[in-house]
Motif scaffolding. Structure first.
Motif, PDB file in Angstrom:
ATOM      1  N   ARG A 172      11.547   8.656  24.238  1.00 33.77           N
ATOM      2  CA  ARG A 172      12.056   9.894  23.666  1.00 33.77           C
ATOM      3  C   ARG A 172      11.009  11.008  23.760  1.00 33.77           C
ATOM      4  N   LYS A 173      11.453  12.210  23.423  1.00 31.09           N
ATOM      5  CA  LYS A 173      10.556  13.363  23.560  1.00 31.09           C
ATOM      6  C   LYS A 173       9.356  13.271  22.616  1.00 31.09           C
ATOM      7  N   TYR A 174       9.620  12.918  21.345  1.00 28.22           N
ATOM      8  CA  TYR A 174       8.551  12.998  20.334  1.00 28.22           C
ATOM      9  C   TYR A 174       7.843  11.665  20.122  1.00 28.22           C
TER      10      TYR A 174
ATOM     11  N   LYS B 216      14.702  17.232  13.797  1.00 26.40           N
ATOM     12  CA  LYS B 216      14.555  17.152  15.261  1.00 26.40           C
ATOM     13  C   LYS B 216      14.015  15.777  15.678  1.00 26.40           C
TER      14      LYS B 216
ATOM     15  N   ASP C 298      16.143  13.118  17.791  1.00 29.81           N
ATOM     16  CA  ASP C 298      15.594  12.736  19.101  1.00 29.81           C
ATOM     17  C   ASP C 298      15.671  11.209  19.273  1.00 29.81           C
TER      18      ASP C 298
END
Ligand code: SF4
Ligand code: SF4
Length: 361
Positions: free
Chosen positions: A279-281, A308, A312
């Motif tokens: 994932r992004k984070y 967020k 995510d």
């Protein structure tokens, strides 16, 4: 420790920061102001996530400079009761749960499962928290076959103080917390063991990355909880039943000081058969759980970042959110739960692979 000789004023640290919106020119200007020891704007905008230490390509550790100056100029907006609450941890009762003397010792830092009666001055704070100040997920996270016979120590004198940087305190060797760091080392040394398992990522980060800056040589080897778990699983592979689950991981801020530990976690996930969603984070782009208190007045912004983060994880198909830090667990766990992802402490996840607990439906 910040090393100005390594800084070429490239500005990468603040251009990459998730919490501010600086262009390269401004990033360089702010860095120059920090080097000059000025009360730079970044000092009151920083969320104390430590990420810029990892973003810096030269190993200059810019966050350590921010932290030092945040303490010097008192630039963070920390409510008094929060500050008192953190300081109250020093007075937590010290507990030794004796196990088999031939088995390892594990320090739980200030993790605890009871309501604490801090000193009487903190009475109001306890009321704010309805008399309950718990610093851990369920106690069972350190039970079961992996932890059988282990001696567990916890309490104020085992508090590593790393989390104090989230309230703008300098945890470095020249900072005002240095006596507490020395007390921690002394308390652990007195346990008389060659190796001590450190249950909290913060504590390991302090002992491995910060204590050497104090010129202290440890008389014992700190073993990260993930190293202990990985080695246990490797020695008991016949008992491991792969979980075949997709999970999201919430990386603690303190891991920025000890990035190699992330690879140990990957080994564990591989052994127990879980897929850490890309994932992004996560990894270098992880964001703080924002239980940090550093920007207490920006509660709306904090909530939106937490949302967020959790979304995510959900978007990438995670069935559970895995935690290594009890503060992250307390802060983000309920939010993950609300979105249908079970919050699980990493040791508990491994207990599930050992057949000691069911994976939550
Ligand atoms: S510690 Fe985090 S919030 Fe603060 S400047 Fe560095 S990257 Fe930004
Ligand atoms: S601290 Fe590192 S990333 Fe930041 S300006 Fe200096 S060299 Fe660049």
């Amino acid at each position: 420790m910040f090393d100005p000789s390594q800084c070429d004023l490239c500005g990468d640290c603040f251009v990459k920061c998730f919490y501010i919106d600086y262009d390269r020119k401004k990033a360089r200007r702010e860095m120059a102001a920090l080097i000059a020891g000025e009360r730079a704007e970044i000092l009151s905008q920083c969320f104390t996530c430590i990420a810029c230490n990892e973003y810096c390509p030269n190993g200059a550790n810019p966050f350590d400079r921010i932290s030092e100056l945040q303490d010097k100029y008192q630039t963070l907006d920390i409510p008094e009761f929060k500050e008192d609450l953190y300081c109250g941890i020093y007075y937590m009762p010290n507990v030794i749960e004796k196990g088999n003397p031939d088995k390892p010792v594990m320090s739980l830092c200030c993790m605890s499962w009871e309501a604490h009666d801090f000193n009487s001055e903190n009475d109001d704070i306890l009321k704010d928290y309805n008399g309950i100040w718990k610093l851990g997920p369920e106690k069972t996270i350190f039970e079961g076959q992996m932890f059988e016979g282990i001696t567990k120590v916890r309490g104020g004198k085992y508090f590593c103080v790393t989390g104090m940087m989230h309230i703008g305190r300098d945890i470095g060797s020249n900072g005002r917390l240095a006596p507490h760091v020395r007390r921690l080392v002394d308390s652990l040394s007195k346990l008389g063991k060659d190796e001590i398992i450190i249950a909290h990522d913060d504590g390991y980060a302090m002992l491995k990355a910060k204590v050497p800056e104090f010129g202290i040589e440890l008389p014992f080897k700190p073993v990260h909880i993930l190293e202990y778990i990985r080695d246990y699983l490797k020695g008991h592979l016949h008992r491991v039943c792969k979980l075949h689950k997709k999970i999201a991981y919430q990386r603690p801020c303190s891991s920025r000081y000890i990035p190699g530990i992330d690879l140990v976690l990957d080994e564990i996930f591989d052994i127990i058969g879980v897929n850490r969603v890309a994932r992004k984070y996560d990894r270098e782009n992880a964001i703080c759980c924002d239980g940090s208190d550093a920007q207490y007045s920006q509660m709306e912004r904090i909530k939106s970042l937490q949302e967020k983060n959790v979304l995510d994880a959900l978007k990438h198909g995670a069935e559970a959110m895995i935690f290594l830090c009890p503060m992250c667990y307390a802060t983000l766990g309920p939010k993950a739960q609300k979105k249908g992802m079970s919050p699980i402490f990493v040791s508990d996840l491994c207990r599930m692979a050992l057949g000691e607990k069911p994976f939550p439906a």
